[in-house]
Write a protein that holds these residues in place. Sequence first.
Motif, PDB file in Angstrom:
ATOM      1  N   PHE A  58      15.071  60.133 -17.105  1.00  0.00           N
ATOM      2  CA  PHE A  58      14.757  58.783 -16.645  1.00  0.00           C
ATOM      3  C   PHE A  58      13.574  58.156 -17.378  1.00  0.00           C
ATOM      4  CE2 PHE A  58      16.708  59.398 -12.119  1.00  0.00           C
ATOM      5  CZ  PHE A  58      17.961  59.498 -12.688  1.00  0.00           C
ATOM      6  N   ALA A  59      12.553  58.931 -17.704  1.00  0.00           N
ATOM      7  CA  ALA A  59      11.363  58.381 -18.373  1.00  0.00           C
ATOM      8  C   ALA A  59      11.682  57.818 -19.756  1.00  0.00           C
ATOM      9  CB  ALA A  59      10.278  59.450 -18.484  1.00  0.00           C
ATOM     10  N   HIS A  60      12.756  58.296 -20.379  1.00  0.00           N
ATOM     11  CA  HIS A  60      13.119  57.818 -21.711  1.00  0.00           C
ATOM     12  C   HIS A  60      13.737  56.420 -21.692  1.00  0.00           C
ATOM     13  CE1 HIS A  60      12.235  61.387 -24.124  1.00  0.00           C
ATOM     14  NE2 HIS A  60      12.494  62.045 -23.002  1.00  0.00           N
ATOM     15  N   ILE A  61      14.227  56.001 -20.547  1.00  0.00           N
ATOM     16  CA  ILE A  61      14.885  54.688 -20.482  1.00  0.00           C
ATOM     17  C   ILE A  61      13.887  53.560 -20.735  1.00  0.00           C
ATOM     18  CG2 ILE A  61      16.202  53.091 -19.029  1.00  0.00           C
ATOM     19  CD1 ILE A  61      17.508  55.669 -17.793  1.00  0.00           C
ATOM     20  N   PRO A  62      12.797  53.422 -19.984  1.00  0.00           N
ATOM     21  CA  PRO A  62      11.866  52.319 -20.278  1.00  0.00           C
ATOM     22  C   PRO A  62      11.141  52.482 -21.615  1.00  0.00           C
ATOM     23  CG  PRO A  62      10.995  53.700 -18.512  1.00  0.00           C
ATOM     24  CD  PRO A  62      12.396  54.162 -18.791  1.00  0.00           C
ATOM     25  N   GLN A  63      11.062  53.698 -22.122  1.00  0.00           N
ATOM     26  CA  GLN A  63      10.461  53.910 -23.430  1.00  0.00           C
ATOM     27  C   GLN A  63      11.339  53.356 -24.545  1.00  0.00           C
ATOM     28  OE1 GLN A  63       9.841  58.151 -23.656  1.00  0.00           O
ATOM     29  NE2 GLN A  63       8.188  58.126 -22.150  1.00  0.00           N
ATOM     30  N   ASN A  64      12.659  53.310 -24.311  1.00  0.00           N
ATOM     31  CA  ASN A  64      13.604  52.896 -25.337  1.00  0.00           C
ATOM     32  C   ASN A  64      14.261  51.545 -25.105  1.00  0.00           C
ATOM     33  OD1 ASN A  64      14.190  55.268 -27.386  1.00  0.00           O
ATOM     34  ND2 ASN A  64      13.767  56.188 -25.394  1.00  0.00           N
ATOM     35  N   PHE A  65      14.204  51.039 -23.866  1.00  0.00           N
ATOM     36  CA  PHE A  65      14.943  49.821 -23.526  1.00  0.00           C
ATOM     37  C   PHE A  65      14.053  48.756 -22.899  1.00  0.00           C
ATOM     38  CE2 PHE A  65      18.300  52.892 -23.870  1.00  0.00           C
ATOM     39  CZ  PHE A  65      19.358  52.180 -24.413  1.00  0.00           C
ATOM     40  N   ASP A  66      14.296  47.512 -23.303  1.00  0.00           N
ATOM     41  CA  ASP A  66      13.698  46.370 -22.615  1.00  0.00           C
ATOM     42  C   ASP A  66      14.552  45.998 -21.406  1.00  0.00           C
ATOM     43  OD1 ASP A  66      11.493  45.995 -24.343  1.00  0.00           O
ATOM     44  OD2 ASP A  66      12.774  44.949 -25.782  1.00  0.00           O
ATOM     45  N   GLU A  67      15.854  46.210 -21.523  1.00  0.00           N
ATOM     46  CA  GLU A  67      16.801  45.944 -20.430  1.00  0.00           C
ATOM     47  C   GLU A  67      17.751  47.133 -20.346  1.00  0.00           C
ATOM     48  OE1 GLU A  67      18.935  42.315 -21.258  1.00  0.00           O
ATOM     49  OE2 GLU A  67      17.125  41.370 -22.027  1.00  0.00           O
ATOM     50  N   PHE A  68      18.042  47.589 -19.123  1.00  0.00           N
ATOM     51  CA  PHE A  68      18.973  48.701 -18.915  1.00  0.00           C
ATOM     52  C   PHE A  68      19.558  48.550 -17.528  1.00  0.00           C
ATOM     53  CE2 PHE A  68      20.379  52.922 -17.789  1.00  0.00           C
ATOM     54  CZ  PHE A  68      20.789  53.497 -18.979  1.00  0.00           C
ATOM     55  N   VAL A  69      20.881  48.398 -17.437  1.00  0.00           N
ATOM     56  CA  VAL A  69      21.547  48.213 -16.148  1.00  0.00           C
ATOM     57  C   VAL A  69      22.740  49.162 -16.057  1.00  0.00           C
ATOM     58  CG1 VAL A  69      22.763  46.590 -14.638  1.00  0.00           C
ATOM     59  CG2 VAL A  69      20.863  45.788 -16.045  1.00  0.00           C
ATOM     60  N   CYS A  70      22.828  49.838 -14.943  1.00  0.00           N
ATOM     61  CA  CYS A  70      23.937  50.736 -14.653  1.00  0.00           C
ATOM     62  C   CYS A  70      24.768  50.085 -13.547  1.00  0.00           C
ATOM     63  CB  CYS A  70      23.381  52.089 -14.217  1.00  0.00           C
ATOM     64  SG  CYS A  70      24.633  53.329 -13.979  1.00  0.00           S
ATOM     65  N   SER A  71      25.957  49.593 -13.918  1.00  0.00           N
ATOM     66  CA  SER A  71      26.786  48.828 -12.979  1.00  0.00           C
ATOM     67  C   SER A  71      27.997  49.641 -12.527  1.00  0.00           C
ATOM     68  CB  SER A  71      27.262  47.529 -13.642  1.00  0.00           C
ATOM     69  OG  SER A  71      26.164  46.757 -14.061  1.00  0.00           O
ATOM     70  N   PRO A  72      27.910  50.274 -11.363  1.00  0.00           N
ATOM     71  CA  PRO A  72      29.065  51.024 -10.864  1.00  0.00           C
ATOM     72  C   PRO A  72      30.165  50.054 -10.413  1.00  0.00           C
ATOM     73  CG  PRO A  72      27.338  51.002  -9.213  1.00  0.00           C
ATOM     74  CD  PRO A  72      26.785  50.321 -10.434  1.00  0.00           C
ATOM     75  N   GLU A  73      31.403  50.430 -10.712  1.00  0.00           N
ATOM     76  CA  GLU A  73      32.539  49.588 -10.328  1.00  0.00           C
ATOM     77  C   GLU A  73      33.442  50.259  -9.304  1.00  0.00           C
ATOM     78  OE1 GLU A  73      34.208  48.845 -14.198  1.00  0.00           O
ATOM     79  OE2 GLU A  73      32.541  47.525 -14.763  1.00  0.00           O
ATOM     80  N   ASN A  74      33.535  51.594  -9.352  1.00  0.00           N
ATOM     81  CA  ASN A  74      34.430  52.298  -8.444  1.00  0.00           C
ATOM     82  C   ASN A  74      33.804  53.616  -7.996  1.00  0.00           C
ATOM     83  OD1 ASN A  74      37.100  52.624  -7.156  1.00  0.00           O
ATOM     84  ND2 ASN A  74      37.264  54.367  -8.534  1.00  0.00           N
ATOM     85  N   PHE A  75      33.902  53.892  -6.699  1.00  0.00           N
ATOM     86  CA  PHE A  75      33.437  55.146  -6.124  1.00  0.00           C
ATOM     87  C   PHE A  75      34.660  55.878  -5.581  1.00  0.00           C
ATOM     88  CE2 PHE A  75      29.772  52.491  -6.230  1.00  0.00           C
ATOM     89  CZ  PHE A  75      28.659  53.318  -6.280  1.00  0.00           C
ATOM     90  N   ASP A  76      35.007  57.009  -6.182  1.00  0.00           N
ATOM     91  CA  ASP A  76      36.174  57.788  -5.787  1.00  0.00           C
ATOM     92  C   ASP A  76      35.710  59.033  -5.045  1.00  0.00           C
ATOM     93  OD1 ASP A  76      38.633  59.008  -5.537  1.00  0.00           O
ATOM     94  OD2 ASP A  76      38.896  59.392  -7.686  1.00  0.00           O
ATOM     95  N   THR A  85      32.733  55.286 -11.650  1.00  0.00           N
ATOM     96  CA  THR A  85      32.974  54.707 -12.971  1.00  0.00           C
ATOM     97  C   THR A  85      32.369  53.315 -13.011  1.00  0.00           C
ATOM     98  OG1 THR A  85      35.156  53.941 -12.254  1.00  0.00           O
ATOM     99  CG2 THR A  85      35.072  56.040 -13.456  1.00  0.00           C
ATOM    100  N   GLY A  86      31.995  52.900 -14.222  1.00  0.00           N
ATOM    101  CA  GLY A  86      31.392  51.583 -14.384  1.00  0.00           C
ATOM    102  C   GLY A  86      30.944  51.366 -15.814  1.00  0.00           C
ATOM    103  N   ARG A  87      29.952  50.473 -15.976  1.00  0.00           N
ATOM    104  CA  ARG A  87      29.452  50.125 -17.316  1.00  0.00           C
ATOM    105  C   ARG A  87      27.936  50.191 -17.345  1.00  0.00           C
ATOM    106  NH1 ARG A  87      33.259  49.261 -20.561  1.00  0.00           N
ATOM    107  NH2 ARG A  87      31.952  48.721 -22.324  1.00  0.00           N
ATOM    108  N   LEU A  88      27.438  50.598 -18.489  1.00  0.00           N
ATOM    109  CA  LEU A  88      26.014  50.584 -18.796  1.00  0.00           C
ATOM    110  C   LEU A  88      25.784  49.476 -19.806  1.00  0.00           C
ATOM    111  CD1 LEU A  88      25.948  54.391 -19.193  1.00  0.00           C
ATOM    112  CD2 LEU A  88      24.450  53.205 -17.606  1.00  0.00           C
ATOM    113  N   SER A  89      24.755  48.681 -19.577  1.00  0.00           N
ATOM    114  CA  SER A  89      24.448  47.608 -20.519  1.00  0.00           C
ATOM    115  C   SER A  89      22.938  47.495 -20.670  1.00  0.00           C
ATOM    116  CB  SER A  89      25.038  46.277 -20.036  1.00  0.00           C
ATOM    117  OG  SER A  89      24.530  45.953 -18.755  1.00  0.00           O
ATOM    118  N   GLY A  90      22.531  46.926 -21.778  1.00  0.00           N
ATOM    119  CA  GLY A  90      21.110  46.751 -21.982  1.00  0.00           C
ATOM    120  C   GLY A  90      20.763  46.352 -23.395  1.00  0.00           C
TER     121      GLY A  90
END
Length: 129
Positions: A58-76, A85-90
């Motif tokens: 987790f600590a590597h995310i703000p070190q490497n990204f200005d924007e980072f979003v984890c968008s879940p679409e389906n919970f099985d 399942t979903g999409r990661l964007s940033g």
Amino acid sequence: MSEQDVESLRGAYRDFNAGKPETVLAMADENVGWTEPGGGNAPGGTFTGPQAVGEQVFAHIPQNFDEFVCSPENFDDRGDTVVVTGRLSGKNKSGADLDAAFTHTFELKDGKIVRFNHEVDEGWAAGWS
């Protein structure tokens, strides 16, 4: 698996995206096995325990990204396992865009994550370059 576990995971994604990864870490068993795919500059391998996940993933995310979003679409809900399942964007600090489909597999016991596996498509490594 209960409806409560799925709802807890939904809340963990919301909090993670709001900059509060501690919610996810609080759900992790003290011996959680957390597997990341690596690729680009992303952490890879299996990390044991919430402290290792927090510091080495987790600590590597703000070190490497200005924007980072984890968008879940389906919970099985599959009993003791929930597959999300979903999409990661940033936007990486290097200027690279992150746009990747993900599959997150959570094994839970008594409301705690005991095993996590993160699978992604080719957009993951490009976003971490």
